[in-house]
Write an enzyme that holds these catalytic residues in place. Structure first.
Site, PDB file in Angstrom:
ATOM      1  N   HIS A  92      -9.970  -0.010   0.056  1.00 13.37           N
ATOM      2  CA  HIS A  92     -10.186   0.598   1.233  1.00 13.37           C
ATOM      3  C   HIS A  92     -11.685   2.033   1.002  1.00 13.37           C
ATOM      4  O   HIS A  92     -11.480   3.286   1.004  1.00 13.37           O
ATOM      5  CB  HIS A  92      -9.653   1.046   3.072  1.00 13.37           C
ATOM      6  CG  HIS A  92      -8.119   2.131   2.604  1.00 13.37           C
ATOM      7  ND1 HIS A  92      -8.465   3.392   1.947  1.00 13.37           N
ATOM      8  CD2 HIS A  92      -7.389   2.256   3.495  1.00 13.37           C
ATOM      9  CE1 HIS A  92      -7.561   3.478   1.157  1.00 13.37           C
ATOM     10  NE2 HIS A  92      -6.352   3.255   2.327  1.00 13.37           N
ATOM     11  N   ASP A 126     -15.830  -1.472  10.469  1.00 12.66           N
ATOM     12  CA  ASP A 126     -15.714  -1.231  11.436  1.00 12.66           C
ATOM     13  C   ASP A 126     -16.789  -0.183  12.441  1.00 12.66           C
ATOM     14  O   ASP A 126     -17.283   0.272  13.524  1.00 12.66           O
ATOM     15  CB  ASP A 126     -13.610  -0.614  12.604  1.00 12.66           C
ATOM     16  CG  ASP A 126     -14.153   1.039  11.620  1.00 12.66           C
ATOM     17  OD1 ASP A 126     -14.352   1.299  10.448  1.00 12.66           O
ATOM     18  OD2 ASP A 126     -12.729   1.407  11.528  1.00 12.66           O
ATOM     19  N   ASP A 148      -7.667  -3.818   7.898  1.00 14.10           N
ATOM     20  CA  ASP A 148      -6.465  -2.079   8.058  1.00 14.10           C
ATOM     21  C   ASP A 148      -6.329  -1.663   9.352  1.00 14.10           C
ATOM     22  O   ASP A 148      -6.306  -0.920  10.039  1.00 14.10           O
ATOM     23  CB  ASP A 148      -7.681  -1.027   6.806  1.00 14.10           C
ATOM     24  CG  ASP A 148      -6.198   0.391   6.965  1.00 14.10           C
ATOM     25  OD1 ASP A 148      -5.529  -0.174   6.861  1.00 14.10           O
ATOM     26  OD2 ASP A 148      -6.485   1.136   6.865  1.00 14.10           O
ATOM     27  N   GLU A 193       0.986  -1.004  -0.024  1.00 14.77           N
ATOM     28  CA  GLU A 193       0.089   0.471  -0.372  1.00 14.77           C
ATOM     29  C   GLU A 193       0.899   1.227  -0.316  1.00 14.77           C
ATOM     30  O   GLU A 193       1.418   1.181   1.172  1.00 14.77           O
ATOM     31  CB  GLU A 193      -0.680   0.159   1.797  1.00 14.77           C
ATOM     32  CG  GLU A 193      -1.558   1.344   1.321  1.00 14.77           C
ATOM     33  CD  GLU A 193      -2.257   1.337   2.061  1.00 14.77           C
ATOM     34  OE1 GLU A 193      -3.402   1.847   2.658  1.00 14.77           O
ATOM     35  OE2 GLU A 193      -2.557   0.863   3.301  1.00 14.77           O
ATOM     36  N   HIS A 197      -5.679   5.397  -2.044  1.00 15.41           N
ATOM     37  CA  HIS A 197      -5.024   6.776  -1.590  1.00 15.41           C
ATOM     38  C   HIS A 197      -4.833   7.893  -3.019  1.00 15.41           C
ATOM     39  O   HIS A 197      -3.802   8.147  -3.533  1.00 15.41           O
ATOM     40  CB  HIS A 197      -3.814   6.465  -1.169  1.00 15.41           C
ATOM     41  CG  HIS A 197      -3.866   6.466  -0.172  1.00 15.41           C
ATOM     42  ND1 HIS A 197      -4.189   6.732   0.794  1.00 15.41           N
ATOM     43  CD2 HIS A 197      -3.860   4.991   0.672  1.00 15.41           C
ATOM     44  CE1 HIS A 197      -4.020   5.815   2.465  1.00 15.41           C
ATOM     45  NE2 HIS A 197      -4.359   4.591   1.650  1.00 15.41           N
TER      46      HIS A 197
END
Length: 384
Positions: free
Chosen positions: A220, A251, A275, A136, A199
């Site tokens: 994500h 989460d 993550d 990542e 990102h």
């Protein structure tokens, strides 16, 4: 693959690729057979097929793990073993060790340790199987770092090949709008590497172009990417409109439940990741995430400026969160076990059927984890 001579049996409601069986699963390091009678519906409380048997599910596969048990993947050394043991106690039977954006010499240290851990899993180690690396960064947009340190660089094939010489890179996150990255997406995909978009400040069109050039998924979903607007759908819109696979952190801090529901309707094989950071399984306090100090408080992990910085999530809690949202147990299992296995092309994990690795979870009726088996080895849950 070869099965051991010692056979273990667990009984309950076994979730197979063809549905539920109330009976027994017999296994060594591989699953030998599953015996019992088929159930037409899920055996959840309140249904006509409810019973008092445990739920037996395939082991979780987490493709985005930065840390746990106080250790961070970027530390190198024995950190990966500590992390893999922590997550095994929460039902993760295999994982991708995930790096942070960092100078190349720091990535080399981390990748060498991951490479060593991925080559073997000692009997009695009590840890999850390390399937390889999720790289990542550092090939991300410096304008969308999220919690990544500011060491983003433009990718080259030579550099990726050099990093891959230390450990098997199974998955790589890239911002496709950076000059030269779209061509690299195509090259890496042709070479058999899974490329994810993340990102990124890229537009909807950038996302569509990356998918057409072989990008396989999104890192994500919703976090650290250009968001959805009805006139500028952004990278999140490209995912919702076109993706087959994307990872998401359930989460209930990173993504609102309403957005999770929208993604579940839009992306056929949306799958869950943690993550997780060094703070997973640890008390509130300060921990490291790559070069940065993060603070765990009230169930979240943040940088000093309040930016979410990974999570404290474990996959057993991810499953419970999905079920609490109203997903059937079988669908929640698909999104925490089977779909990530399919994404990696790992057919011998993520499902309970003869010939697959005996990566097995036993839950009670309240979905509290009772037993974990990694390749047939029972994991000590005493410290979970």
């Amino acid at each position: 693959m070869s099965s051991t001579s010692s056979i273990t049996q667990v009984r309950g409601n076994v979730l197979t690729p063809h549905g539920w069986i109330n009976g027994a699963i017999n296994f060594g390091d591989l699953i030998c057979n599953i015996d019992g009678h088929a159930l037409d519906h899920e055996p959840v409380d309140g249904s006509p097929y409810a019973n008092d048997g445990d739920y037996i599910l395939p082991g979780f596969i987490d493709l985005h793990v930065h840390g746990g048990g106080g250790k961070d993947i970027m530390e190198g050394g024995d950190a990966v073993d500590v992390i893999a043991r922590l997550h095994a106690r929460h039902g993760t039977t295999s994982l991708l060790a995930t790096t942070m954006t960092a100078p190349l010499e720091e990535l080399e240290v981390a990748l060498k340790a991951i490479g060593s851990a991925s080559r073997k899993r000692e009997p009695g180690s009590g840890r999850a199987r390390i399937l390889g690396v999720h790289l990542e960064g550092p090939y991300i947009n410096p304008g969308k770092l999220g919690a990544q340190p500011d060491f983003a660089v433009e990718a080259t094939l030579e550099q990726v090949d050099w990093l891959a010489s230390f450990a098997p890179i199974k998955l790589i996150t890239i911002a496709p709008e950076i000059d030269g990255h779209l061509e690299l997406v195509r090259t890496l995909t042709t070479a058999g590497m899974l490329v994810q978009i993340g990102h990124t400040l890229g537009t909807y069109d950038d996302g569509v172009a990356a998918l057409k050039n072989g990008a396989a998924g999104f890192t994500h979903l919703f976090n650290a990417m250009s968001g959805f607007h009805h006139r500028e759908p952004g990278m999140a819109g490209a995912a919702m409109a076109h993706a087959e696979y994307a990872e998401l952190i359930p989460d209930m801090l990173h993504v609102h439940p309403g957005a999770i529901r929208a993604a579940l309707r839009a992306i056929p094989r949306l799958y869950c990741v943690t993550d997780s950071t060094a703070a997973a399984g640890m008390p509130d306090g300060d921990y490291t995430l790559g070069r940065q100090v993060v603070h765990k408080c009230a169930g979240g992990v943040r940088l000093a400026d309040g930016t979410l910085a990974g999570s404290t999530l474990t996959m057993d809690q991810a499953l419970r969160n999905l079920i609490a949202m109203g997903l059937d147990v079988s669908e929640a299992s698909l999104r925490t076990s089977t779909y990530p296995a399919d994404y990696l092309g790992v057919k011998e994990r993520g499902r309970l059927k003869p010939g697959c690795f005996a990566d097995i979870l036993v839950f009670d009726r309240q979905f509290k984890l009772k037993e974990v088996y990694v390749e047939g080895e029972k994991i000590d849950l005493a410290h979970a």
